[in-house]
Write an enzyme that holds these catalytic residues in place. Structure first.
Site, short mmCIF file in Angstrom:
data_model
loop_
_atom_site.label_atom_id
_atom_site.label_comp_id
_atom_site.label_asym_id
_atom_site.label_seq_id
_atom_site.Cartn_x
_atom_site.Cartn_y
_atom_site.Cartn_z
N ASP A 1 0.91 -1.35 0.04
CA ASP A 1 0.21 -0.08 -0.12
C ASP A 1 0.79 1.34 0.00
OD1 ASP A 1 -1.37 2.26 0.88
OD2 ASP A 1 -2.61 1.17 2.36
N ILE A 2 0.99 1.81 -1.14
CA ILE A 2 1.84 3.05 -1.36
C ILE A 2 1.49 4.19 -0.14
CG2 ILE A 2 0.48 4.42 -2.91
CD1 ILE A 2 3.03 4.84 -4.49
N ASN B 1 -5.19 13.00 -11.34
CA ASN B 1 -5.77 13.47 -12.58
C ASN B 1 -5.22 14.93 -12.75
OD1 ASN B 1 -7.70 14.95 -11.16
ND2 ASN B 1 -8.69 13.24 -10.40
N GLY C 1 -8.81 5.44 -6.99
CA GLY C 1 -7.65 4.52 -6.98
C GLY C 1 -6.29 5.14 -6.15
N VAL C 2 -5.37 5.38 -6.58
CA VAL C 2 -4.16 5.58 -5.74
C VAL C 2 -4.32 7.10 -5.33
CG1 VAL C 2 -1.81 6.15 -6.21
CG2 VAL C 2 -2.52 4.07 -6.89
N ASP C 3 -4.76 7.87 -6.37
CA ASP C 3 -5.06 9.28 -6.03
C ASP C 3 -5.75 9.51 -4.88
OD1 ASP C 3 -4.97 12.25 -6.46
OD2 ASP C 3 -6.48 12.30 -8.04
N SER D 1 -0.83 4.99 -14.63
CA SER D 1 -1.76 4.96 -15.84
C SER D 1 -2.01 3.38 -15.97
CB SER D 1 -1.01 5.41 -17.44
OG SER D 1 -0.95 6.86 -17.35
N VAL E 1 -7.04 2.71 -13.81
CA VAL E 1 -8.37 3.21 -14.62
C VAL E 1 -8.07 3.59 -15.92
CG1 VAL E 1 -9.84 3.50 -12.58
CG2 VAL E 1 -8.55 5.51 -13.49
N TYR E 2 -6.73 4.35 -16.15
CA TYR E 2 -6.37 4.67 -17.46
C TYR E 2 -6.06 3.76 -18.31
CZ TYR E 2 -6.27 9.61 -15.55
OH TYR E 2 -6.38 10.75 -15.00
#
Length: 175
Positions: A10-11, A24, A32-34, A122, A125-126
């Site tokens: 987990d970052i 984004n 997500g990560v963001d 990316s 979801v990208y």
């Protein structure tokens, strides 16, 4: 010499100087990560992102660019926000993905970071295919480490959420 490694984890729990956020272009949080970084880091990150939007980036952070904020409640000192490209078969956007890594490493070095943790930019979801995302990430980090001044930077860690991502990055590192 910079050590490059891949781990599953987990970052938001990393004990590094800088955590890279796959943001984004709004810089105002997302999924997500963001979203995880904004939730774990708390409101100070969002406050600084709003300030960046109202001053330096009124139209949002361009794809492939990077900017730093506080890390708030995270164990890191900084969050480096970078915007990766959305994957498409119709256009080669690999240069933009490489730029997201390159500019993040350069910014970490400018900040004086000794260690930095990256997600698979990316590749969520990208829609970027994980094997290709891993290859571009590892190749770019190695190129920057070998050809550019990186200051005090000693460690680049790719922190991957799932086993398939970890395998892709381990294979890219071995190649």
């Amino acid at each position: 010499m910079i050590r490059i490694e891949a781990v599953r984890g987990d970052i938001t729990r990393e004990r590094v100087d800088a955590i890279v956020n796959a943001a984004n272009n709004s810089l105002l949080g997302g999924g997500g990560v963001d979203g995880a970084i904004h939730r774990a880091g708390g409101p100070r990150i969002l406050e600084e992102c709003r300030l960046l939007r109202s001053t330096r980036y009124p139209d949002g952070l361009p794809t492939g660019e990077a900017v730093a904020t506080t890390a708030g409640r995270l164990q890191a000192r900084w969050v480096i926000h970078t915007v990766g490209p959305v994957y498409t078969r119709d256009a080669d956007r690999s240069g933009l993905l490489a730029s997201a890594y390159r500019r993040s490493i350069r910014l970490a070095a400018e900040l004086g970071a000794r260690s930095v943790a990256f997600p698979a930019i990316s590749a969520g979801v990208y829609g970027w295919p994980m094997d290709d995302a891993a290859r571009i990430a590892v190749t770019t980090v190695r190129e920057v480490a070998e050809k550019e001044p990186v200051g005090t930077l000693e460690l680049v860690r790719f922190v991957l959420f799932g086993p398939a991502a970890l395998t892709a990055f381990e294979e890219a590192l071995a190649g």
